[in-house]
Design a protein around this motif. Structure first.
Motif, PDB file in Angstrom:
ATOM      1  N   THR A  97      21.098 -18.882 -28.859  1.00  0.00           N
ATOM      2  CA  THR A  97      20.489 -19.505 -27.686  1.00  0.00           C
ATOM      3  C   THR A  97      21.366 -19.237 -26.472  1.00  0.00           C
ATOM      4  O   THR A  97      22.534 -19.596 -26.469  1.00  0.00           O
ATOM      5  CB  THR A  97      20.338 -21.016 -27.887  1.00  0.00           C
ATOM      6  OG1 THR A  97      19.494 -21.247 -29.012  1.00  0.00           O
ATOM      7  CG2 THR A  97      19.723 -21.644 -26.647  1.00  0.00           C
TER       8      THR A  97
ATOM      9  N   SER B 143      19.235 -25.974 -22.484  1.00  0.00           N
ATOM     10  CA  SER B 143      18.504 -26.447 -23.657  1.00  0.00           C
ATOM     11  C   SER B 143      17.436 -27.413 -23.175  1.00  0.00           C
ATOM     12  O   SER B 143      17.349 -27.717 -21.987  1.00  0.00           O
ATOM     13  CB  SER B 143      19.444 -27.152 -24.646  1.00  0.00           C
ATOM     14  OG  SER B 143      19.998 -28.308 -24.048  1.00  0.00           O
TER      15      SER B 143
ATOM     16  N   THR C 122      11.672 -26.239 -21.620  1.00  0.00           N
ATOM     17  CA  THR C 122      11.765 -24.804 -21.339  1.00  0.00           C
ATOM     18  C   THR C 122      11.324 -24.439 -19.930  1.00  0.00           C
ATOM     19  O   THR C 122      11.492 -23.302 -19.503  1.00  0.00           O
ATOM     20  CB  THR C 122      10.923 -24.009 -22.349  1.00  0.00           C
ATOM     21  OG1 THR C 122       9.572 -24.495 -22.307  1.00  0.00           O
ATOM     22  CG2 THR C 122      11.484 -24.162 -23.756  1.00  0.00           C
TER      23      THR C 122
END
Lengths: 113, 113
Positions: B30, B52, B55
């Motif tokens: 990620t 995080s 989105t």
């Protein structure tokens, strides 16, 4: 807070001369980064410091390049025996470890004749 | 190694039209993703970032970006472009917190009246 400052803003030198650039980060930012940006490209990472420790150096940083941050505050980037290919914008950034965001200075534009 | 691709070197849009700038990244885990804007003679300014969570991220100056893991993309959007948005836009990826950034080559945005 005056932001990241860089001096000089412009530097013209002749091939073979040595040059030194200075970066003053935002106060209390313990990380300091150097990048190089050539025309038509994005910035490329050169090196970074956490306090006075140099933690990473790019392969782009040949032995003619040296960076220091002696007291964990300002930093200098020196290029020895400059070449025409060193002509670029040299960018400095700093960051606070609590906030993953790099603040950039205005850059030093180097022209090697 | 991580990389960033910005497929469009130049984009021209009419003032008031919508805008989408494309960014694709290559990284196995990620990523930390950023969009910066650079105006002539100015330093890089952070528009927005994704670490995080949600989105779809909102940034300054009315910009937003959407992280799509399945497409390895992080496209920048703005519903209505202003003449002052003319600048160069860079997408960047960071591989760990506070680490170096890898930039794309940039997209130059021109706004026509």
């Amino acid at each position: 807070d005056t932001g990241v400052s860089q001096n000089p803003r412009h530097k013209i030198t002749k091939r073979g001369q040595n040059v030194t650039f200075r970066c003053d980060p935002i106060s209390e930012h313990n990380r300091l980064y150097w990048y190089r940006q050539t025309l038509g490209q994005g910035p490329e990472f050169l090196t970074y410091f956490q306090n006075e420790a140099q933690l990473e150096k790019s392969r782009l940083l040949s032995d003619r390049f040296s960076a220091e941050r002696p007291k964990g505050s300002f930093s200098t980037l020196e290029i020895q025996r400059t070449e025409q290919g060193d002509s670029a914008m040299y960018l400095c950034a700093s960051s606070d470890p609590q906030v993953n965001e790099q603040f950039f200075g205005p850059g030093t534009r180097l022209t090697v004749l | 190694a991580q990389s960033v691709t910005q497929p469009d070197i130049h984009i021209t849009v009419s003032e008031g039209a919508s805008l989408e700038l494309r960014c694709n990244y290559s990284y196995g885990a990620t990523p930390y993703l950023f969009w910066y804007v650079q105006s002539p003679g100015q330093g890089l300014q952070l528009l927005l970032k994704y670490f995080s969570g949600d989105t779809l991220v909102q940034g300054i100056k009315g910009f937003e970006a959407e992280f799509k893991r399945s497409q390895s993309s992080f496209n920048l959007r703005k519903p209505s472009v202003h003449w002052s948005d003319a600048a160069e836009y860079f997408c960047a990826v960071g591989t760990s917190y506070g680490n170096k950034l890898v930039f794309g080559a940039g997209t130059i945005l021109r706004v026509k009246s």
